[in-house]
Write a protein that holds these residues in place. Structure first.
Motif, PDB file in Angstrom:
ATOM      1  N   THR A 265       0.819  -1.208   0.000  1.00 30.93           N
ATOM      2  CA  THR A 265       0.000   0.000   0.000  1.00 30.93           C
ATOM      3  C   THR A 265       0.855   1.261   0.000  1.00 30.93           C
ATOM      4  O   THR A 265       0.538   2.251  -0.686  1.00 30.93           O
ATOM      5  N   MET A 266       1.961   1.226   0.741  1.00 31.75           N
ATOM      6  CA  MET A 266       2.807   2.411   0.862  1.00 31.75           C
ATOM      7  C   MET A 266       3.854   2.504  -0.244  1.00 31.75           C
ATOM      8  O   MET A 266       4.732   3.356  -0.195  1.00 31.75           O
ATOM      9  N   GLY A 267       3.793   1.662  -1.210  1.00 32.88           N
ATOM     10  CA  GLY A 267       4.741   1.713  -2.319  1.00 32.88           C
ATOM     11  C   GLY A 267       5.516   0.441  -2.446  1.00 32.88           C
ATOM     12  O   GLY A 267       5.993   0.108  -3.531  1.00 32.88           O
ATOM     13  N   GLY A 268       5.647  -0.294  -1.338  1.00 34.87           N
ATOM     14  CA  GLY A 268       6.312  -1.585  -1.399  1.00 34.87           C
ATOM     15  C   GLY A 268       7.807  -1.441  -1.509  1.00 34.87           C
ATOM     16  O   GLY A 268       8.329  -0.715  -2.349  1.00 34.87           O
ATOM     17  N   VAL A 269       8.521  -2.154  -0.652  1.00 32.28           N
ATOM     18  CA  VAL A 269       9.982  -2.078  -0.677  1.00 32.28           C
ATOM     19  C   VAL A 269      10.547  -2.536  -2.006  1.00 32.28           C
ATOM     20  O   VAL A 269      11.368  -1.848  -2.604  1.00 32.28           O
ATOM     21  N   PRO A 270      10.144  -3.689  -2.556  1.00 31.77           N
ATOM     22  CA  PRO A 270      10.759  -4.128  -3.819  1.00 31.77           C
ATOM     23  C   PRO A 270      10.487  -3.171  -4.954  1.00 31.77           C
ATOM     24  O   PRO A 270      11.367  -2.843  -5.732  1.00 31.77           O
ATOM     25  N   GLU A 271       9.238  -2.677  -5.069  1.00 31.69           N
ATOM     26  CA  GLU A 271       8.892  -1.842  -6.210  1.00 31.69           C
ATOM     27  C   GLU A 271       9.520  -0.455  -6.137  1.00 31.69           C
ATOM     28  O   GLU A 271       9.720   0.195  -7.146  1.00 31.69           O
ATOM     29  N   SER A 272       9.822   0.010  -4.943  1.00 30.48           N
ATOM     30  CA  SER A 272      10.268   1.401  -4.787  1.00 30.48           C
ATOM     31  C   SER A 272      11.775   1.537  -4.682  1.00 30.48           C
ATOM     32  O   SER A 272      12.272   2.632  -4.503  1.00 30.48           O
ATOM     33  N   THR A 273      12.498   0.444  -4.783  1.00 23.96           N
ATOM     34  CA  THR A 273      13.929   0.537  -4.525  1.00 23.96           C
ATOM     35  C   THR A 273      14.779   0.101  -5.708  1.00 23.96           C
ATOM     36  O   THR A 273      15.981  -0.064  -5.567  1.00 23.96           O
ATOM     37  N   PHE A 274      14.181  -0.126  -6.865  1.00 27.36           N
ATOM     38  CA  PHE A 274      14.962  -0.469  -8.033  1.00 27.36           C
ATOM     39  C   PHE A 274      14.957   0.700  -9.011  1.00 27.36           C
ATOM     40  O   PHE A 274      13.922   1.321  -9.256  1.00 27.36           O
ATOM     41  N   GLY A 275      16.128   0.978  -9.576  1.00 30.51           N
ATOM     42  CA  GLY A 275      16.241   2.023 -10.577  1.00 30.51           C
ATOM     43  C   GLY A 275      17.261   1.626 -11.628  1.00 30.51           C
ATOM     44  O   GLY A 275      17.878   0.564 -11.552  1.00 30.51           O
ATOM     45  N   SER A 276      17.480   2.468 -12.622  1.00 25.77           N
ATOM     46  CA  SER A 276      18.423   2.172 -13.711  1.00 25.77           C
ATOM     47  C   SER A 276      19.551   3.185 -13.683  1.00 25.77           C
ATOM     48  O   SER A 276      19.343   4.373 -13.437  1.00 25.77           O
ATOM     49  N   THR A 277      20.748   2.666 -13.916  1.00 25.79           N
ATOM     50  CA  THR A 277      21.909   3.545 -14.011  1.00 25.79           C
ATOM     51  C   THR A 277      21.997   4.088 -15.422  1.00 25.79           C
ATOM     52  O   THR A 277      21.214   3.750 -16.303  1.00 25.79           O
ATOM     53  N   SER A 278      22.995   4.954 -15.666  1.00 23.00           N
ATOM     54  CA  SER A 278      23.171   5.545 -16.993  1.00 23.00           C
ATOM     55  C   SER A 278      23.531   4.503 -18.033  1.00 23.00           C
ATOM     56  O   SER A 278      23.310   4.691 -19.221  1.00 23.00           O
ATOM     57  N   THR A 279      24.098   3.403 -17.595  1.00 21.00           N
ATOM     58  CA  THR A 279      24.463   2.337 -18.533  1.00 21.00           C
ATOM     59  C   THR A 279      23.325   1.365 -18.770  1.00 21.00           C
ATOM     60  O   THR A 279      23.464   0.422 -19.526  1.00 21.00           O
ATOM     61  N   GLY A 280      22.201   1.573 -18.086  1.00 22.44           N
ATOM     62  CA  GLY A 280      21.059   0.683 -18.274  1.00 22.44           C
ATOM     63  C   GLY A 280      20.998  -0.452 -17.281  1.00 22.44           C
ATOM     64  O   GLY A 280      20.038  -1.215 -17.283  1.00 22.44           O
ATOM     65  N   ALA A 281      22.019  -0.598 -16.441  1.00 23.68           N
ATOM     66  CA  ALA A 281      22.020  -1.691 -15.465  1.00 23.68           C
ATOM     67  C   ALA A 281      21.082  -1.355 -14.308  1.00 23.68           C
ATOM     68  O   ALA A 281      20.908  -0.192 -13.952  1.00 23.68           O
ATOM     69  N   GLN A 282      20.487  -2.407 -13.769  1.00 20.37           N
ATOM     70  CA  GLN A 282      19.602  -2.218 -12.627  1.00 20.37           C
ATOM     71  C   GLN A 282      20.425  -1.907 -11.369  1.00 20.37           C
ATOM     72  O   GLN A 282      21.430  -2.534 -11.099  1.00 20.37           O
ATOM     73  N   ARG A 283      19.963  -0.922 -10.641  1.00 23.60           N
ATOM     74  CA  ARG A 283      20.647  -0.549  -9.411  1.00 23.60           C
ATOM     75  C   ARG A 283      19.636  -0.512  -8.258  1.00 23.60           C
ATOM     76  O   ARG A 283      18.557   0.056  -8.392  1.00 23.60           O
ATOM     77  N   PHE A 284      20.008  -1.135  -7.159  1.00 25.48           N
ATOM     78  CA  PHE A 284      19.141  -1.210  -5.986  1.00 25.48           C
ATOM     79  C   PHE A 284      19.428  -0.004  -5.106  1.00 25.48           C
ATOM     80  O   PHE A 284      20.535   0.157  -4.611  1.00 25.48           O
ATOM     81  N   THR A 285      18.445   0.865  -4.942  1.00 25.55           N
ATOM     82  CA  THR A 285      18.630   2.082  -4.164  1.00 25.55           C
ATOM     83  C   THR A 285      17.645   2.109  -3.004  1.00 25.55           C
ATOM     84  O   THR A 285      16.544   1.557  -3.083  1.00 25.55           O
ATOM     85  N   ILE A 286      18.055   2.764  -1.934  1.00 24.10           N
ATOM     86  CA  ILE A 286      17.191   2.914  -0.770  1.00 24.10           C
ATOM     87  C   ILE A 286      16.503   4.261  -0.847  1.00 24.10           C
ATOM     88  O   ILE A 286      17.158   5.302  -0.880  1.00 24.10           O
ATOM     89  N   THR A 287      15.191   4.233  -0.892  1.00 25.94           N
ATOM     90  CA  THR A 287      14.414   5.466  -0.961  1.00 25.94           C
ATOM     91  C   THR A 287      13.800   5.775   0.394  1.00 25.94           C
ATOM     92  O   THR A 287      13.698   4.913   1.266  1.00 25.94           O
ATOM     93  N   THR A 288      13.370   7.014   0.534  1.00 24.47           N
ATOM     94  CA  THR A 288      12.684   7.411   1.770  1.00 24.47           C
ATOM     95  C   THR A 288      11.411   6.607   1.964  1.00 24.47           C
ATOM     96  O   THR A 288      11.059   6.217   3.086  1.00 24.47           O
ATOM     97  N   THR A 289      10.724   6.339   0.863  1.00 28.31           N
ATOM     98  CA  THR A 289       9.494   5.541   0.944  1.00 28.31           C
ATOM     99  C   THR A 289       9.778   4.150   1.499  1.00 28.31           C
ATOM    100  O   THR A 289       9.015   3.625   2.320  1.00 28.31           O
ATOM    101  N   ALA A 290      10.898   3.559   1.063  1.00 32.04           N
ATOM    102  CA  ALA A 290      11.246   2.223   1.550  1.00 32.04           C
ATOM    103  C   ALA A 290      11.520   2.236   3.049  1.00 32.04           C
ATOM    104  O   ALA A 290      11.086   1.337   3.782  1.00 32.04           O
ATOM    105  N   ILE A 291      12.225   3.262   3.523  1.00 37.74           N
ATOM    106  CA  ILE A 291      12.547   3.347   4.947  1.00 37.74           C
ATOM    107  C   ILE A 291      11.278   3.528   5.779  1.00 37.74           C
ATOM    108  O   ILE A 291      11.071   2.858   6.796  1.00 37.74           O
ATOM    109  N   VAL A 292      10.403   4.428   5.335  1.00 37.59           N
ATOM    110  CA  VAL A 292       9.150   4.659   6.058  1.00 37.59           C
ATOM    111  C   VAL A 292       8.289   3.396   6.042  1.00 37.59           C
ATOM    112  O   VAL A 292       7.650   3.052   7.041  1.00 37.59           O
ATOM    113  N   THR A 293       8.280   2.718   4.900  1.00 35.13           N
ATOM    114  CA  THR A 293       7.487   1.492   4.790  1.00 35.13           C
ATOM    115  C   THR A 293       7.957   0.443   5.784  1.00 35.13           C
ATOM    116  O   THR A 293       7.147  -0.203   6.472  1.00 35.13           O
TER     117      THR A 293
END
Length: 358
Positions: A265-293
């Motif tokens: 409901t709050m965004g979900g840790v898995p869905e809110s913590t993946f992003g893409s780098t400039s090279t297109g590789a997946q990067r796992f990042t910690i967001t504020t939403t993940a911490i609050v969740t």
């Protein structure tokens, strides 16, 4: 002159003095002549106060459940304060551990994406070390809270006002023995779980009453005492133990699914913590939403589990009283209260209830 016959006077009423308070009598509840106001509406109903009835010890399952709920009604406020202390201290451990685990996982995934070689698993050990340390601290605090809760439960059953001061005083004296016996029982359960699971489940059921044994009894055989109490009437004991474990598992499952719902409901840790780098590789990042969740999820699930522990602790101590009474028919709530350092009312202030109507 002859005196007229006189009608004999009726016998003078004989004053029937109530029986004095006698802790040696088993399965008898004693009612205070003037029960405290705080117990009104929460004590054992007077209609059931009769010979063969003890406010904490019951001969059957239904009596055990009734006594447990009655004691809980009279003690829940003090028990809630105790559990609140444990709740706060538990959050101090689980929230940082959850956030740190997320960060270490992010670093591990980033290292795996940046290199074809398998990254070192060593960083993943640190969160588990923190979790272990937190478990040790929480276990010590939990031991104190459990002993204090047992003292409050027997205080209410004995008709005395529950107070946190005496409860903590007993907890300070008994938590180290309980912690030591708990470590030994945990090692035994670990070995049991390694032996095809079932032995571990059996040992877990047997050691469920260990905190009550250490609270009320003194001696060097708490482990053996648990086996003795459970096996004296295994059917009755396992019925009570299975109920306690079932309620604990039910709340555990509910708290897990509630935590999952919160994360989604709050965004979900898995869905809110993946992003893409400039090279297109997946990067796992910690967001504020993940911490609050994580914080909210841990808060709610821990609160649910703590709330259930309020009741299961009372169920456990009354189950112990029933098992012990099976070995010692002379056991009463007064005996348990004395062992827990609870002062009982003087004999003049207590009366035995009238016998049950034929």
């Amino acid at each position: 002159m002859t005196q007229p016959p006189t009608t004999p006077e009726p016998d003078e009423p004989v004053e029937v003095r109530p029986a004095a308070y006698d802790p040696s009598q088993s399965y008898v509840v004693y009612q205070a002549a003037q029960p405290p106001a705080y117990l009104q509406g929460f004590g054992i109903p007077l209609s059931t106060a009769q010979a063969g009835f003890d406010p904490m010890i019951s001969p059957d399952y239904n009596g055990w459940w009734q006594r447990s709920t009655t004691i809980f009604k009279g003690a829940w406020k003090q028990l809630a304060i105790l559990q609140l202390i444990g709740f706060v201290l538990t959050l101090v451990v689980v929230i940082p551990e959850g956030i740190w685990s997320l960060k270490v996982t992010a670093d591990f995934i980033d290292a795996a994406n940046a290199s074809e070689a398998t990254p070192s698993l060593t960083p993943l050990v640190a969160p588990f070390a923190l979790l272990f340390l937190g478990t040790v601290v929480a276990g010590m605090v939990g031991s104190m809270i459990t002993v204090a809760g047992n003292q409050i439960a027997v205080t209410v059953a004995a008709g005395q006002p529950p107070r946190l001061g005496p409860a903590f005083a007993l907890a300070v004296r008994r938590f180290l023995p309980l912690w030591g016996w708990s470590l030994l029982s945990a090692l035994m359960m670990l070995v049991g779980f390694c032996l095809c699971i079932l032995p571990g489940i059996y040992l877990y059921a047997v050691f469920l009453i260990l905190p009550a044994v250490v609270t009320f009894e003194r001696g060097s055989g708490a482990i053996a005492r648990c086996f003795q109490l459970v096996h004296r009437d295994f059917g009755a004991a396992i019925a009570r133990i299975a109920t306690i474990i079932g309620l604990t598992l039910l709340v555990g499952l509910v708290s897990y699914f509630v935590g999952q719902i919160i994360e989604r409901t709050m965004g979900g840790v898995p869905e809110s913590t993946f992003g893409s780098t400039s090279t297109g590789a997946q990067r796992f990042t910690i967001t504020t939403t993940a911490i609050v969740t994580i914080a909210v999820s841990r808060l709610v699930t821990t609160l649910l589990e703590t709330a259930m522990k309020l009741f299961t602790d009372v169920l456990t101590v009354t189950a112990y009283a029933d098992m012990r009474a099976g070995l010692d028919p002379q056991l009463t709530t007064a005996h348990l209260a004395a062992e827990a350092g609870v002062p009982v009312a003087p004999a003049a202030e207590w009366t035995a209830p009238p016998p049950a109507a034929a």
